[in-house]
Design a protein around this motif. Structure first.
Motif, PDB file in Angstrom:
ATOM      1  N   THR A   1      51.631 -32.612  19.722  1.00 41.76           N
ATOM      2  CA  THR A   1      51.731 -31.425  20.576  1.00 41.76           C
ATOM      3  C   THR A   1      53.003 -30.649  20.275  1.00 41.76           C
ATOM      4  OG1 THR A   1      50.377 -32.363  22.356  1.00 41.76           O
ATOM      5  CG2 THR A   1      51.958 -30.648  22.980  1.00 41.76           C
TER       6      THR A   1
ATOM      7  N   GLN B   1      46.947 -28.308  25.485  1.00 48.72           N
ATOM      8  CA  GLN B   1      46.378 -29.490  26.128  1.00 48.72           C
ATOM      9  C   GLN B   1      46.349 -29.247  27.640  1.00 48.72           C
ATOM     10  OE1 GLN B   1      48.728 -33.036  25.614  1.00 48.72           O
ATOM     11  NE2 GLN B   1      46.999 -34.397  25.945  1.00 48.72           N
TER      12      GLN B   1
ATOM     13  N   ASP C   1      44.736 -28.065  20.973  1.00 47.65           N
ATOM     14  CA  ASP C   1      45.371 -29.328  21.360  1.00 47.65           C
ATOM     15  C   ASP C   1      44.432 -30.114  22.259  1.00 47.65           C
ATOM     16  OD1 ASP C   1      47.105 -31.375  21.823  1.00 47.65           O
ATOM     17  OD2 ASP C   1      48.745 -30.151  22.605  1.00 47.65           O
ATOM     18  N   GLU C   2      43.859 -31.170  21.720  1.00 49.68           N
ATOM     19  CA  GLU C   2      42.971 -32.089  22.438  1.00 49.68           C
ATOM     20  C   GLU C   2      41.802 -31.351  23.124  1.00 49.68           C
ATOM     21  OE1 GLU C   2      43.490 -35.412  22.578  1.00 49.68           O
ATOM     22  OE2 GLU C   2      45.616 -35.760  22.256  1.00 49.68           O
TER      23      GLU C   2
ATOM     24  N   GLU D   1      39.319 -33.588  25.312  1.00 47.14           N
ATOM     25  CA  GLU D   1      39.888 -34.529  26.283  1.00 47.14           C
ATOM     26  C   GLU D   1      39.229 -34.367  27.655  1.00 47.14           C
ATOM     27  OE1 GLU D   1      44.338 -35.972  27.614  1.00 47.14           O
ATOM     28  OE2 GLU D   1      43.958 -33.826  27.435  1.00 47.14           O
TER      29      GLU D   1
END
Length: 231
Positions: A41, A83, A157-158, A161
């Motif tokens: 990150t 994220q 970012d992710e 998730e």
């Protein structure tokens, strides 16, 4: 399109990224893998300008952008999906997308039909508040908000998730469709190894803030990657 050379980034006295070298080509999907806390990150935040490196250079389209502010990088064509999504929960879906247009010149601030073709659910939910959406729907909104700027480089970012499998599949299809157009580069930080390897053209595996392994997914080998992901 993107070249990072000898990058070093610190939080206080702690060095998070050290002597990092990364290259990303136009039309390429690059996955960045590694355990939690190895600097993935941090890398994306440094590319977009939220963090400033202590050493090294960041070049975008052969121009040094190391000292540019985040909004200047966004205006040049870099978009970031953080994220946790970070949509605006009190604003509607359409208002969130309109805010994403801000880096563009005023005459170009229009949500393209292509966005709703990729994410048809968002068109039906335009008047709903972002905070009322599910986690997966918010992730779609966050990606769409980045894409309305028609970026040259997309930082994710992710993206998978905490979202349900059917929406993970939809996000994978969106990444593949963007990849097929060969006009945009994507840097993807992802914990799901299967997802990351399925869409990537090239992978970087980080360990203690440095590149421990790199290469095309078929050449680097899933077993090698798993060694650096195992706690």
């Amino acid at each position: 399109m993107l070249k990072l050379e000898n990058l070093e980034v610190c939080y206080g006295e702690t060095v998070v990224l050290r002597n990092l070298h990364v290259s990303v080509q136009t039309g390429q999907v690059v996955s960045v893998l590694g355990r939690n806390g190895v600097g993935k990150t941090t890398l994306l935040k440094t590319i977009i300008g939220l963090l400033h490196p202590q050493r090294g250079t960041i070049c975008f389209e052969q121009q040094d952008i190391t000292n540019l502010r985040p909004e200047q990088r966004a205006a040049r064509g870099i978009a970031y999906v953080p994220q946790g999504r970070e949509i605006f929960p009190q604003l509607t879906v359409e208002e969130n997308l309109q805010l994403g247009l801000q880096p563009l010149p005023k005459r170009e601030r229009k949500i393209q039909d292509e966005i709703y073709e990729m994410f048809p659910l968002l068109k039906t939910m335009g008047s709903r508040k972002g905070g009322d959406l599910s986690g997966g729907q918010q992730q779609q909104l966050a990606i769409a908000r980045a894409l309305v700027t028609r970026p040259k480089l997309l930082l994710l970012d992710e993206p998978t998730e905490g979202i349900q499998p059917n929406l993970v599949q939809e996000i994978e299809e969106v990444i593949r469709s963007l990849k097929e157009k060969r006009s945009m580069a994507i840097v993807l930080v992802e914990q799901s190894l299967d997802f990351a390897l399925a869409v990537a053209d090239y992978c970087y595996v980080l360990e203690k803030g440095s590149v421990a392994a790199e290469g095309q997914p078929t050449k680097i080998g899933e077993d090698v990657v798993r060694v650096y992901l195992t706690v």
